[in-house]
Design a protein around this motif. Structure first.
Motif, mmCIF file in Angstrom:
data_model
loop_
_atom_site.group_PDB
_atom_site.id
_atom_site.type_symbol
_atom_site.label_atom_id
_atom_site.label_comp_id
_atom_site.label_asym_id
_atom_site.label_seq_id
_atom_site.Cartn_x
_atom_site.Cartn_y
_atom_site.Cartn_z
ATOM 1 N N GLY A 82 0.819 -1.218 0.000
ATOM 2 C CA GLY A 82 0.000 0.000 0.000
ATOM 3 C C GLY A 82 0.849 1.264 0.000
ATOM 4 O O GLY A 82 0.599 2.194 -0.776
ATOM 5 N N THR A 83 1.851 1.298 0.848
ATOM 6 C CA THR A 83 2.744 2.456 0.918
ATOM 7 C C THR A 83 3.487 2.641 -0.400
ATOM 8 O O THR A 83 3.561 3.758 -0.934
ATOM 9 C CB THR A 83 3.755 2.275 2.065
ATOM 10 O OG1 THR A 83 3.025 2.102 3.281
ATOM 11 C CG2 THR A 83 4.677 3.462 2.176
ATOM 12 N N ARG A 86 0.992 3.806 -3.192
ATOM 13 C CA ARG A 86 0.566 5.204 -3.027
ATOM 14 C C ARG A 86 1.706 6.168 -3.360
ATOM 15 O O ARG A 86 1.502 7.174 -4.024
ATOM 16 C CB ARG A 86 0.033 5.422 -1.619
ATOM 17 C CG ARG A 86 -1.326 4.791 -1.416
ATOM 18 C CD ARG A 86 -1.879 5.055 -0.010
ATOM 19 N NE ARG A 86 -3.192 4.477 0.145
ATOM 20 C CZ ARG A 86 -3.444 3.320 0.753
ATOM 21 N NH1 ARG A 86 -2.445 2.612 1.287
ATOM 22 N NH2 ARG A 86 -4.677 2.870 0.853
ATOM 23 N N LEU A 115 -9.408 -9.478 -4.997
ATOM 24 C CA LEU A 115 -8.175 -8.700 -5.125
ATOM 25 C C LEU A 115 -7.764 -8.605 -6.591
ATOM 26 O O LEU A 115 -7.390 -7.533 -7.075
ATOM 27 C CB LEU A 115 -7.065 -9.354 -4.291
ATOM 28 C CG LEU A 115 -5.733 -8.634 -4.229
ATOM 29 C CD1 LEU A 115 -5.876 -7.227 -3.663
ATOM 30 C CD2 LEU A 115 -4.746 -9.451 -3.388
ATOM 31 N N ASP A 132 -7.255 2.766 -2.833
ATOM 32 C CA ASP A 132 -7.691 2.456 -1.461
ATOM 33 C C ASP A 132 -8.410 1.115 -1.397
ATOM 34 O O ASP A 132 -8.163 0.312 -0.486
ATOM 35 C CB ASP A 132 -8.594 3.561 -0.909
ATOM 36 C CG ASP A 132 -7.827 4.836 -0.584
ATOM 37 O OD1 ASP A 132 -6.577 4.778 -0.460
ATOM 38 O OD2 ASP A 132 -8.478 5.895 -0.472
ATOM 39 N N LYS A 133 -9.309 0.846 -2.345
ATOM 40 C CA LYS A 133 -10.041 -0.425 -2.356
ATOM 41 C C LYS A 133 -9.078 -1.604 -2.490
ATOM 42 O O LYS A 133 -9.192 -2.593 -1.777
ATOM 43 C CB LYS A 133 -11.049 -0.463 -3.508
ATOM 44 C CG LYS A 133 -12.277 0.368 -3.303
ATOM 45 C CD LYS A 133 -13.193 0.221 -4.526
ATOM 46 C CE LYS A 133 -14.363 1.149 -4.455
ATOM 47 N NZ LYS A 133 -15.195 1.052 -5.671
ATOM 48 N N CYS A 135 -5.823 -1.712 -1.806
ATOM 49 C CA CYS A 135 -4.973 -1.841 -0.619
ATOM 50 C C CYS A 135 -5.743 -2.409 0.572
ATOM 51 O O CYS A 135 -5.201 -3.228 1.329
ATOM 52 C CB CYS A 135 -4.349 -0.491 -0.267
ATOM 53 S SG CYS A 135 -3.149 0.052 -1.516
ATOM 54 N N ASN A 136 -6.990 -2.010 0.738
ATOM 55 C CA ASN A 136 -7.807 -2.548 1.832
ATOM 56 C C ASN A 136 -8.053 -4.047 1.651
ATOM 57 O O ASN A 136 -7.989 -4.810 2.614
ATOM 58 C CB ASN A 136 -9.141 -1.796 1.936
ATOM 59 C CG ASN A 136 -8.968 -0.381 2.449
ATOM 60 O OD1 ASN A 136 -7.969 -0.050 3.090
ATOM 61 N ND2 ASN A 136 -9.929 0.480 2.156
ATOM 62 N N GLU A 137 -8.341 -4.463 0.426
ATOM 63 C CA GLU A 137 -8.563 -5.883 0.170
ATOM 64 C C GLU A 137 -7.274 -6.674 0.373
ATOM 65 O O GLU A 137 -7.294 -7.759 0.954
ATOM 66 C CB GLU A 137 -9.116 -6.108 -1.240
ATOM 67 C CG GLU A 137 -9.356 -7.562 -1.599
ATOM 68 C CD GLU A 137 -10.404 -8.268 -0.740
ATOM 69 O OE1 GLU A 137 -10.479 -9.502 -0.844
ATOM 70 O OE2 GLU A 137 -11.134 -7.611 0.031
ATOM 71 N N ASP A 139 -4.825 -5.878 2.375
ATOM 72 C CA ASP A 139 -4.609 -5.926 3.825
ATOM 73 C C ASP A 139 -5.472 -7.017 4.468
ATOM 74 O O ASP A 139 -5.015 -7.738 5.351
ATOM 75 C CB ASP A 139 -4.914 -4.577 4.468
ATOM 76 C CG ASP A 139 -3.883 -3.502 4.138
ATOM 77 O OD1 ASP A 139 -2.781 -3.856 3.651
ATOM 78 O OD2 ASP A 139 -4.191 -2.311 4.352
ATOM 79 N N ARG A 140 -6.708 -7.160 4.005
ATOM 80 C CA ARG A 140 -7.620 -8.185 4.529
ATOM 81 C C ARG A 140 -7.087 -9.581 4.221
ATOM 82 O O ARG A 140 -7.071 -10.465 5.081
ATOM 83 C CB ARG A 140 -9.017 -7.996 3.931
ATOM 84 C CG ARG A 140 -10.049 -8.978 4.421
ATOM 85 C CD ARG A 140 -11.427 -8.590 3.899
ATOM 86 N NE ARG A 140 -11.677 -9.102 2.577
ATOM 87 C CZ ARG A 140 -12.334 -10.235 2.325
ATOM 88 N NH1 ARG A 140 -12.805 -10.971 3.308
ATOM 89 N NH2 ARG A 140 -12.531 -10.616 1.092
#
Length: 181
Positions: A82-83, A86, A115, A132-133, A135-137, A139-140
């Protein structure tokens, strides 16, 4: 045909040679013992968040130890995804497109269908909301893999380095195989 073996990058020449010796037709000799054989089964939970385990296993030719290693690799190698995404997206570099392309392939291979779909969408439109979507997925998915504490399979043993005679045999067998194709 299908996949008979898997070699990770960077390629270990000894493992490549041993794998080729294992897979090439044997002209009357006993095949060598498998390289890095593993004890089957038991490393996977029935379900993982965001992952179709049945699909992922099928894509890995039902090789559960390989699949477990790849899941652990995902959790390790993409922890800071994610980092990185971004940062590179903000700088408008080609690196962001490469990162998305990589996670698209990895997620498809492992059966992380949501994903994968988010990565496909992000390749078409790299909006901040899409990032964001994704990265959130991710992370999950990673959290689920870590929570499952998937243990690496136990190795039965590995083959020692190839002798000069084995290397010579490998080259001869490769030449025969090429001529027969």
């Amino acid at each position: 045909c299908g996949m008979n073996a898997h070699l990770n990058k960077p390629i270990d020449i000894e493992k490549l040679a041993a794998t080729l010796l294992e897979l090439l037709p044997d002209r009357g000799q006993q095949p060598p013992p498998p390289v890095g054989s593993t004890v089957p089964g038991g490393c996977l939970p029935g379900q993982l968040p965001g992952i179709d385990v049945t699909l992922g296993l099928r894509r890995m030719a039902d090789d559960e130890p390989l699949y477990c290693r790849q899941l652990r690799n995902l959790a390790r190698d993409y922890a800071d995804f994610g980092t990185r995404l971004r940062d590179t997206a903000q700088a408008h570099t080609d690196e962001a497109a490469r990162l998305v392309h990589n996670i698209k392939g990895v997620s498809a291979s492992l059966g992380a269908t949501q994903l994968h779909e988010l990565a496909v969408e992000l390749e078409k439109d790299s909006s901040p909301a899409g990032i964001d979507k994704l990265c959130n997925e991710l992370d999950r998915v990673i959290a689920g893999i870590k929570a499952a504490d998937i243990e690496p399979p136990k190795a039965k043993g590995t083959r020692p380095p190839l002798s000069a005679e084995q290397r010579s045999d490998l080259m001869r067998r490769l030449g025969e195989e090429i001529r027969h194709r």
